[in-house]
Write a protein that holds these residues in place. Structure first.
Motif, mmCIF file in Angstrom:
data_model
loop_
_atom_site.group_PDB
_atom_site.id
_atom_site.type_symbol
_atom_site.label_atom_id
_atom_site.label_comp_id
_atom_site.label_asym_id
_atom_site.label_seq_id
_atom_site.Cartn_x
_atom_site.Cartn_y
_atom_site.Cartn_z
ATOM 1 N N GLU A 84 0.939 -1.175 0.152
ATOM 2 C CA GLU A 84 -0.148 -0.033 0.061
ATOM 3 C C GLU A 84 0.801 1.324 -0.133
ATOM 4 N N ILE A 85 0.272 2.374 -0.195
ATOM 5 C CA ILE A 85 1.048 3.723 -0.341
ATOM 6 C C ILE A 85 1.715 4.096 0.910
ATOM 7 N N GLY A 86 0.813 4.105 1.894
ATOM 8 C CA GLY A 86 1.516 4.651 3.125
ATOM 9 C C GLY A 86 2.006 6.051 3.361
ATOM 10 N N LYS A 87 2.424 6.258 4.427
ATOM 11 C CA LYS A 87 2.995 7.754 4.756
ATOM 12 C C LYS A 87 4.005 8.175 4.111
ATOM 13 N N TYR A 88 5.050 7.184 4.016
ATOM 14 C CA TYR A 88 6.216 7.527 3.570
ATOM 15 C C TYR A 88 6.548 7.046 1.971
ATOM 16 N N LEU A 89 7.207 7.997 1.409
ATOM 17 C CA LEU A 89 7.303 7.494 0.092
ATOM 18 C C LEU A 89 8.770 7.941 -0.495
ATOM 19 N N ALA A 90 9.527 7.204 -0.986
ATOM 20 C CA ALA A 90 10.832 7.770 -1.633
ATOM 21 C C ALA A 90 10.879 7.618 -3.162
ATOM 22 N N MET A 91 11.390 9.000 -3.643
ATOM 23 C CA MET A 91 11.260 9.205 -5.186
ATOM 24 C C MET A 91 12.777 9.408 -5.588
ATOM 25 N N ASP A 92 12.898 9.024 -7.083
ATOM 26 C CA ASP A 92 14.070 9.317 -7.883
ATOM 27 C C ASP A 92 13.774 9.702 -8.946
ATOM 28 N N CYS A 93 14.605 10.326 -9.737
ATOM 29 C CA CYS A 93 14.150 10.545 -11.226
ATOM 30 C C CYS A 93 15.396 10.259 -12.034
ATOM 31 N N GLU A 94 15.220 10.158 -13.335
ATOM 32 C CA GLU A 94 16.406 10.047 -14.184
ATOM 33 C C GLU A 94 16.285 11.139 -15.332
ATOM 34 N N MET A 95 17.272 11.759 -15.690
ATOM 35 C CA MET A 95 17.285 13.036 -16.504
ATOM 36 C C MET A 95 17.890 12.658 -18.084
ATOM 37 N N VAL A 96 17.610 13.606 -19.017
ATOM 38 C CA VAL A 96 18.225 13.462 -20.343
ATOM 39 C C VAL A 96 18.592 14.933 -20.522
ATOM 40 N N GLY A 97 19.560 14.947 -21.671
ATOM 41 C CA GLY A 97 19.988 16.225 -21.872
ATOM 42 C C GLY A 97 19.238 16.787 -23.129
ATOM 43 N N VAL A 98 18.887 18.192 -23.151
ATOM 44 C CA VAL A 98 18.318 19.071 -24.037
ATOM 45 C C VAL A 98 19.374 20.283 -24.374
ATOM 46 N N GLY A 99 18.860 21.015 -25.470
ATOM 47 C CA GLY A 99 19.569 22.159 -25.797
ATOM 48 C C GLY A 99 20.883 21.903 -26.293
ATOM 49 N N ARG A 100 21.898 22.845 -26.482
ATOM 50 C CA ARG A 100 23.026 22.628 -27.218
ATOM 51 C C ARG A 100 24.153 21.699 -26.360
ATOM 52 N N ASP A 101 24.502 20.423 -27.057
ATOM 53 C CA ASP A 101 25.194 19.411 -26.419
ATOM 54 C C ASP A 101 24.657 18.943 -25.422
ATOM 55 N N GLY A 102 23.399 18.959 -25.172
ATOM 56 C CA GLY A 102 22.823 18.180 -23.979
ATOM 57 C C GLY A 102 23.140 18.630 -22.524
ATOM 58 N N GLU A 103 23.320 20.067 -22.483
ATOM 59 C CA GLU A 103 23.899 20.410 -21.244
ATOM 60 C C GLU A 103 22.785 20.599 -20.275
ATOM 61 N N GLU A 104 21.596 20.959 -20.726
ATOM 62 C CA GLU A 104 20.477 21.123 -19.840
ATOM 63 C C GLU A 104 19.664 19.916 -19.383
ATOM 64 N N SER A 105 19.422 19.654 -18.282
ATOM 65 C CA SER A 105 18.607 18.299 -17.998
ATOM 66 C C SER A 105 17.170 18.544 -17.924
ATOM 67 N N VAL A 106 16.317 17.579 -18.246
ATOM 68 C CA VAL A 106 14.966 17.633 -18.362
ATOM 69 C C VAL A 106 14.455 16.077 -17.787
ATOM 70 N N LEU A 107 13.151 16.069 -17.195
ATOM 71 C CA LEU A 107 12.802 14.748 -16.716
ATOM 72 C C LEU A 107 12.573 13.733 -17.682
ATOM 73 N N ALA A 108 12.891 12.525 -17.486
ATOM 74 C CA ALA A 108 12.917 11.468 -18.386
ATOM 75 C C ALA A 108 12.021 10.182 -17.785
ATOM 76 N N ASN A 175 16.700 18.316 -6.523
ATOM 77 C CA ASN A 175 16.960 18.224 -7.850
ATOM 78 C C ASN A 175 15.779 17.451 -8.434
ATOM 79 N N ASP A 176 15.270 16.584 -7.841
ATOM 80 C CA ASP A 176 14.117 15.693 -8.392
ATOM 81 C C ASP A 176 12.914 16.787 -8.285
ATOM 82 N N LEU A 177 12.600 17.591 -7.444
ATOM 83 C CA LEU A 177 11.381 18.266 -7.497
ATOM 84 C C LEU A 177 11.625 19.423 -8.450
ATOM 85 N N LYS A 178 12.995 19.973 -8.521
ATOM 86 C CA LYS A 178 13.059 21.023 -9.584
ATOM 87 C C LYS A 178 12.777 20.319 -10.965
#
Length: 307
Positions: A84-108, A175-178
């Motif tokens: 079940e979901i419960g009270k505590y949740l742990a989150m992690d994200c993976e990013m990919v690069g966009v923009g010139r040379d992929g320098e900027e990170s976006v959610l993937a 970083n993940d929330l951003k």
């Protein structure tokens, strides 16, 4: 669900025995090829704990579209009440690069697990901008993964609903929330990258999750491509090792803050009688514990996660 490795021999003794599930995740192929059943929608049970007084959401089912099997550090799939979901949740994200040379990170990709490591939500995200660097060697994300994945706004809304009124555990979680363009009440965050006890163990104020997993759990992670599911599970396990001490420290600091605030109210408009000497004070604005809006809000009140 991947099979248990030798890294789990030490950790397995410390973890509660999960109940075996009837349906297991498909094993990850060594060649890294895509599973034939991977494009089907994965339904994850998400009803709430009966005793979770803070939960006001009525989320029943989530649909995720994953192009690959979901690896895990758990020896078997968690089921029953532990799923079940419960009270505590742990989150992690993976990013990919966009923009010139992929320098900027976006959610993937976003992965969220509960207190027992059960996967609550796991999905790739279709970036709005053109991806110029998938960073597959570290992110594990490919074009096929995100080509038909849910939109950013859809994933953002779902994550926001899940996190509402819950304790969020993460490693450098800002970083993940951003990446999700979300905020979360500081008092409802447990960041393993900022906890002082873990700084002492890692002998650095900027410990890597990989290092903490080895030092605290005795397991190796992030050997090749990263898995946001494994990283979220490892983060939750690290938090659980220090949960009692961590929460006791927060409670103690809340009392200090309350006493300090009460003292200021009592001395309002009066001159100090201590001869100009400074009283010993405790800094409750440290990075590990943000200052609450008011003492009464410490446990009972928090702002809604907003997009």
């Amino acid at each position: 669900m991947s099979q248990a490795s030798s890294n789990w021999l030490n950790l397995k003794k410390k973890l509660p025995k999960p109940v075996a599930s009837e349906n297991h995740h498909p094993k990850r192929k060594r060649s890294g090829s895509i599973s034939s059943s991977s494009n089907t929608e994965k339904k994850t049970r998400m009803s709430n704990y009966d005793n979770d007084a803070h939960d006001t959401q009525d989320i029943q089912t989530t649909h995720t579209t994953l192009a690959k099997p979901t690896p895990s550090i758990l020896p078997t799939q968690v089921s029953g009440i532990k799923a079940e979901i419960g009270k505590y949740l742990a989150m992690d994200c993976e990013m990919v690069g966009v923009g010139r040379d992929g320098e900027e990170s976006v959610l993937a990709r976003v992965s969220i697990v509960n207190y027992h490591g059960a996967v609550i939500y796991d999905t790739f995200v279709r970036p709005v901008e053109k991806v110029t660097d998938f960073r597959t060697w570290v992110s594990g994300v490919t074009f096929k993964d995100v080509e038909k994945a849910p939109t950013f706004s859809h994933v953002q809304k779902h994550v926001s609903d899940l996190l509402h009124n819950r304790i969020l555990v993460g490693h450098a979680i800002a970083n993940d929330l951003k990446a999700l363009l979300l905020t979360h009440p500081p008092l409802s965050i447990r960041d393993t990258a900022k906890y002082e006890q873990l700084h002492s163990i890692a002998k650095t104020k900027r410990p890597k999750l990989k290092a903490l997993a080895k030092l605290v759990l005795g397991i190796d992670i992030q050997e090749n491509e990263h898995s946001s599911v494994i990283d979220a599970q490892a983060t939750m396990e690290v938090y659980k090792r220090y949960q009692s001490l961590w929460e006791a420290t927060l409670a103690r600091q809340a009392k200090i803050f309350q006493a300090k605030k009460g003292g200021k109210k009592g001395s309002s408009g009066k001159k100090s009688n201590n001869g100009g000497k400074k009283k010993n004070t405790v800094d409750v604005n440290s990075s590990s514990t943000p200052t609450p809006a008011s003492a009464g809000d410490w446990w009972n009140q928090s702002a809604m996660t907003t997009a």
